[in-house]
Design an enzyme around this catalytic site. Structure first.
Site, short mmCIF file in Angstrom:
data_model
loop_
_atom_site.label_atom_id
_atom_site.label_comp_id
_atom_site.label_asym_id
_atom_site.label_seq_id
_atom_site.Cartn_x
_atom_site.Cartn_y
_atom_site.Cartn_z
CD GLU A 1 2.67 60.88 -3.46
OE1 GLU A 1 3.87 60.70 -3.99
OE2 GLU A 1 2.31 62.01 -2.93
CG ASN B 1 -1.59 59.90 1.93
OD1 ASN B 1 -2.71 60.38 2.09
ND2 ASN B 1 -0.57 60.62 1.73
CG HIS C 1 -1.41 68.49 -2.76
ND1 HIS C 1 -1.01 69.23 -1.77
CD2 HIS C 1 -1.08 66.91 -2.41
CE1 HIS C 1 -0.24 68.60 -1.22
NE2 HIS C 1 -0.09 67.16 -1.40
CG ASP D 1 -1.60 72.48 -0.90
OD1 ASP D 1 -2.22 71.64 -1.95
OD2 ASP D 1 -0.35 72.42 -1.07
CD GLU E 1 0.54 64.88 1.34
OE1 GLU E 1 0.74 65.62 0.40
OE2 GLU E 1 0.62 63.55 1.73
#
Ligand code: G3I
Length: 302
Positions: free
Chosen positions: A128, A170, A207, A237, A235
């Site tokens: 990030e 990432n 996400h 979702d 990750e």
């Protein structure tokens, strides 16, 4: 195939989950984990605040419990994460001197990667680092003290410590090809490949809101892969866990040979950092949700 991991393995991919050490005593949780998932990412246990809470004082207990569960059950492991501005102890944020921060960063990478050497297939070396809505790095403590070159330095250090580990960058909000942040990250990876800075993979966190992936998601995966790096959805979702939204994501990965695996950020909705949005494949009672069936079908080529 009848499980996510076995279905993904048919095309050489993994299907993983973020795991919390504190839940390994929950037999419903570990039953699903052991049955369905072929890869594990520690949700918090390998972060800086967990592994080096005070300078030079390393704590690997919770992370070791996850790694030993993975070994005992034949799961692959992703390491998350070595250099991140968040979950960073105050003693690091408070360092004023560039040379001190540089040696602290390199020592952290060296100590953590050495401890887990041979156990971790891929590391999120830097997490990030880009600012939302721009092509530029965010103004983290690392950038303030060390300049934009801190990312390159972290990757070079990581390669030297464990040459067998895959090294990933990432980030989130980099799934839409038409976003400035995606372009910034793409330009960095292209530059690293051109100059021989060691990087093997990118993680698109994935996400998503209830609409699922942006329409240009497949383009993003394709374009990163064309730079010569693996792409992993690290990750995943999706708010509301729509079946179509989930299968679209899996199909986008399956369409690109170098998209090598998918990790959901948790197992049951109740395990999620955004639990109120019910974004995962298993409900609070551990039952498979409709999105589970659509993901399994997509992994099986349906
Ligand atoms: O363990 C402590 C506990 O001792 C304390 O009493 C409690 C009180 O706040 O906090 C607990 O720590 C929490 C930790 O999760 C473990 O549950 C932290 O406050 C909380 O901030 C932390 O949240 C994590 C978050 O990263 C931190 O930024 C989430 O679990 C985790 O899912 C989330 O994961 C991130 C990825 O690493 C990077 N990408 C985004 C993703 C979602 O935010």
């Amino acid at each position: 195939e009848t499980t996510l991991g076995a279905a993904a393995a048919q095309t050489g991919r993994y299907f993983g989950a973020a795991v919390a050490a504190g839940r390994l005593g929950d037999s419903q949780y570990t039953t699903i984990l052991n049955r369905e998932f072929s890869s594990i990412t520690p949700e918090n246990e390998m972060k800086w605040d967990a592994t080096e809470p005070a300078r030079g004082s390393f704590n690997y207990g919770p992370a070791d419990r996850i790694v030993s569960h993975a070994r005992a059950n034949g799961k692959r492991m992703r390491g998350h994460t070595l250099v991140w501005h968040s979950q960073l102890p105050a003693w690091v944020t408070n360092i004023q001197d560039a040379n001190t921060l540089r040696s602290v960063m390199n020592n952290h990478i060296t100590n953590v990667m050495t401890h887990f050497k041979g156990q971790i297939e891929a590391w999120d070396v830097v997490n990030e680092a880009f600012a939302d809505g721009t092509t530029q790095l965010r103004n983290s403590i690392f950038r303030q003290r060390l300049g934009d070159g801190f990312i390159e330095e972290a990757f070079r250090t990581a390669r030297a410590v464990d040459p067998a580990a895959k090294l990933c960058y990432n980030d989130y909000n980099v799934e839409d090809w038409n976003a400035a942040k995606t372009q910034g990250m793409y330009n960095m990876v292209r530059d690293f490949k051109a100059r021989g800075v060691p990087i093997d993979c990118v993680g698109l966190q994935s996400h998503f809101g209830s609409g699922g992936a942006p329409s240009a998601f497949r383009t993003t995966i394709t374009n990163f892969a064309a730079l010569g790096v693996d792409v992993q959805l690290t990750e995943l979702d999706i708010a509301g866990a729509g079946s179509t939204q989930y299968s679209n994501v899996v199909q986008a990965c399956m369409a690109v040979a170098r998209c090598t695996g998918i990790t959901t950020w948790g197992i049951r909705d109740s395990d999620s950092w955004r639990a109120s949005e019910n974004p995962l494949l298993f409900d609070r009672s551990g039952n498979k949700k409709p999105a589970y069936d659509s993901v399994l079908a997509a992994l099986n080529g349906g």
